[in-house]
Design an enzyme around this catalytic site. Structure first.
Site, PDB file in Angstrom:
ATOM      1  N   SER A   1     -25.028 -41.779 -62.118  1.00 40.66           N
ATOM      2  CA  SER A   1     -24.493 -42.263 -60.860  1.00 40.66           C
ATOM      3  C   SER A   1     -24.612 -43.771 -60.674  1.00 40.66           C
ATOM      4  O   SER A   1     -24.138 -44.306 -59.667  1.00 40.66           O
ATOM      5  CB  SER A   1     -25.194 -41.551 -59.705  1.00 40.66           C
ATOM      6  OG  SER A   1     -26.579 -41.850 -59.693  1.00 40.66           O
TER       7      SER A   1
ATOM      8  N   LYS B   1     -28.095 -50.978 -56.710  1.00 45.87           N
ATOM      9  CA  LYS B   1     -27.303 -49.774 -56.459  1.00 45.87           C
ATOM     10  C   LYS B   1     -27.262 -49.492 -54.959  1.00 45.87           C
ATOM     11  O   LYS B   1     -28.297 -49.545 -54.285  1.00 45.87           O
ATOM     12  CB  LYS B   1     -27.924 -48.603 -57.218  1.00 45.87           C
ATOM     13  CG  LYS B   1     -27.142 -47.313 -57.183  1.00 45.87           C
ATOM     14  CD  LYS B   1     -27.834 -46.288 -58.077  1.00 45.87           C
ATOM     15  CE  LYS B   1     -27.091 -44.966 -58.090  1.00 45.87           C
ATOM     16  NZ  LYS B   1     -27.743 -43.998 -59.001  1.00 45.87           N
TER      17      LYS B   1
ATOM     18  N   SER C   1     -29.117 -40.823 -64.513  1.00 45.46           N
ATOM     19  CA  SER C   1     -28.225 -41.737 -63.798  1.00 45.46           C
ATOM     20  C   SER C   1     -28.331 -43.194 -64.226  1.00 45.46           C
ATOM     21  O   SER C   1     -27.427 -43.981 -63.962  1.00 45.46           O
ATOM     22  CB  SER C   1     -28.479 -41.644 -62.289  1.00 45.46           C
ATOM     23  OG  SER C   1     -28.174 -40.362 -61.817  1.00 45.46           O
TER      24      SER C   1
END
Length: 553
Positions: A231, A156, A255
């Site tokens: 996210s 990420k 997330s």
């Protein structure tokens, strides 16, 4: 006689004290009732504007299906791949090449990659193959020292990878480049992983959908008109589309779990401090940061969860029993059908209800009613918005970016001139309200409820129990629909607040052929129980299903 008088006074004081506690509790219940009604009204009002907008956005997105998955290397679990690489049966270079090619196929459709390092990854893979061929270490040594040797990994973008973009989805005057690896990325490298790229996230990871003004909107592989969640949406899109196998995510309010549920893979929020929470953008200096926030593990196959978490684990952190043998028949299984009588969250979608009931029946789980879950949203929001020195667009910028103010940024946003997205703009006012206008007595009461709810779960689960719970009320919705469903995230947020490990596990498809995830929770340090249950769910329900592909001509 005097002793009787003292006893009577003591009894009266106890009655009075108990009465005060009852009055206080009722006061906070009524306050919560009022707040919930207000929030529900606001969400309903938002829906009048959000729902038409989501249909307009969907109409502008051209329907696309992904190219079919043709290379068999793309459908081998990491556990098997790592074993074949260290024995020389498969070359790491071939595996890395296959994933690079798949990334190039799907990213124009999904828009999940922020920045790639394909050439460096290929060079690292060739070096690994050369070392394996020289037989400088035994297979056992390689398995112990470098458990994911030669396996491609995606990260990420909010986690620092040296030399790579680390903006956290922000539109900055000067692009932020990571000067060193975050601790978790350092562990991935030490464990033999080959890092392919950094993936897309919402601005400052402040949304449960994945879009920003730098990279744009990431789409769901099962239906590009639907969100991939957030996210960690970039990771989810790549892993589900077979453009990645295992990925490092983050989780502070679901997330890792929501994107995994929306794309039919496995997303795990580990026990606090088992993985280093540092080296992330946005950063936070609050001492409780690591209790809420942690890097997470996302995998296409459940059997890879313990392997990836072992590769990520902080040597100086909390030790987990990832190699412990688990007897599924000896685990205590519990479930709860909803989040209690909050009157706030949306009803659970029937297909999700049915899927959870199937899981409950499979494990013969016991139904429980944890009444304090009524406070899930209250305690989660107030705890997280009270964290100190968390980096937002309003804090002092590390890279010389000019500061802004709440009033200035709100005006710019509603005039269409802001470089930031709505969640980043409103985080300032929300923090201000919670930190300055919520009575201290109210915050103290919610802190007390947090500790009591934590104790409820610890007493229930012990060291050999798991809790079955929804991830979210619905499967993947249209892009931007989250803005009238924000309160529904309390199903996930509460376990960050309590500090419990939790995972989203794929258990089937709904009537629209969209994935369904169920949440499995355990006590801190008992991540291995979650992994055992995840693998059983994969065995029972089939696990990941390849997204719809283009018809071959």
């Amino acid at each position: 006689m005097l002793s009787y008088a003292f006893a009577a006074v003591e009894l009266l004081l106890r009655i009075f004290s108990k009465g005060c506690r009852i009055v206080k509790r009722e006061f906070h219940k009524r306050m919560s009732w009022a707040i919930r009604r207000l929030l529900r009204g606001v969400m309903h009002l938002f829906s009048w504007f959000v729902i038409p907008y989501t249909y307009l956005v969907s109409a502008r997105i051209r329907s696309h299906r992904l190219p079919p998955i043709e290379n068999p290397l793309l459908q081998i679990p990491a556990v098997t791949l790592a074993g074949k690489i260290r024995t020389g049966q498969i070359k790491s270079e071939d595996v890395v090449s296959a994933y690079i090619e798949r990334c190039r196929q799907v990213n124009p459709i999904l828009n999940a990659i922020v920045e790639e390092r394909f050439e460096q990854a290929l060079a690292e893979a060739r070096q690994i193959d050369e070392e394996v061929a020289k037989k400088l270490r035994t297979e056992e040594q390689m398995m112990t020292e470098t458990p994911i040797l030669g396996v491609p990994v995606t990260i990420k973008e909010s986690l620092a990878v040296k030399g790579m973009s680390n903006t956290g989805g922000r539109k900055l005057k000067n692009k932020r480049i990571a000067q060193q690896d975050s601790p978790v990325v350092e562990q991935i490298r030490k464990s033999g992983g080959v890092i392919l790229l950094v993936s897309n996230t919402p601005e400052l990871c402040l949304c449960w959908e994945t879009y920003n003004k730098c990279t744009g909107l990431t789409k769901n592989p099962y239906n590009v008109k639907r969100t991939v969640g957030g996210s960690s949406g970039g990771e989810a899109a790549l892993i589900s589309s077979a453009a990645s196998l295992i990925g490092v995510t983050t989780d502070i309010a679901g997330s890792s779990r929501l994107p995994a549920a929306f794309v039919g893979v496995f997303g795990h929020k580990p026990s606090p401090f088992s993985v280093s929470p540092y080296g992330h953008n946005p950063s936070c200096e609050d001492e409780s940061w690591g209790n809420f926030f942690t890097p997470g593990a996302m995998c296409r196959y459940a059997e890879d969860l313990p392997l990836l978490l072992k590769a990520m684990s902080d040597p100086a952190g909390v030790t987990l029993s990832l190699d412990a043998t688990v007897n599924l028949t000896e685990i205590n299984y519990y479930y709860m059908e909803n989040d209690g009588p909050t009157g706030l969250t949306e009803p659970i979608q029937p297909d999700i209800q049915a899927a959870i009931q199937n899981v409950v029946n499979h494990f013969n789980a016991e139904k429980v009613q944890l009444k304090r879950l009524i406070w899930a949203l209250d305690i989660s929001i107030c705890k997280m918005l009270r964290m100190k020195n968390i980096e937002t667009i309003y804090t002092q910028q590390r890279d010389g970016q000019p500061n802004t103010t709440v009033g200035k940024e709100l005006l710019k946003y509603f005039c269409g001139c802001s470089d930031s997205d709505l969640p980043s703009v409103v985080i300032g006012p929300m923090q201000h309200i919670v930190q300055n206008y919520i009575p201290t007595s109210r915050l103290a009461f919610l802190d007390q409820q947090t500790e009591l709810l934590r104790k409820d779960f610890l007493d229930l689960l012990g060291t050999n129990g798991v809790f079955i719970y929804p991830v979210f009320p619905n499967t993947a919705h249209r892009h931007f629909s989250i803005f009238h469903k924000l309160v529904d995230t309390s199903y996930m947020m509460v376990f960050n607040t309590l500090g419990f490990p939790a995972a989203s596990c794929m258990v089937g498809l709904d009537r629209e052929k969209l994935p369904i995830g169920v949440q499995i929770v355990a006590s801190p340090g008992q991540d291995h129980l979650i992994f055992a249950v995840a693998q059983e769910l994969e065995r029972k329900y089939g696990g990941w299903v390849p997204p719809p592909a283009q018809q071959q001509h």
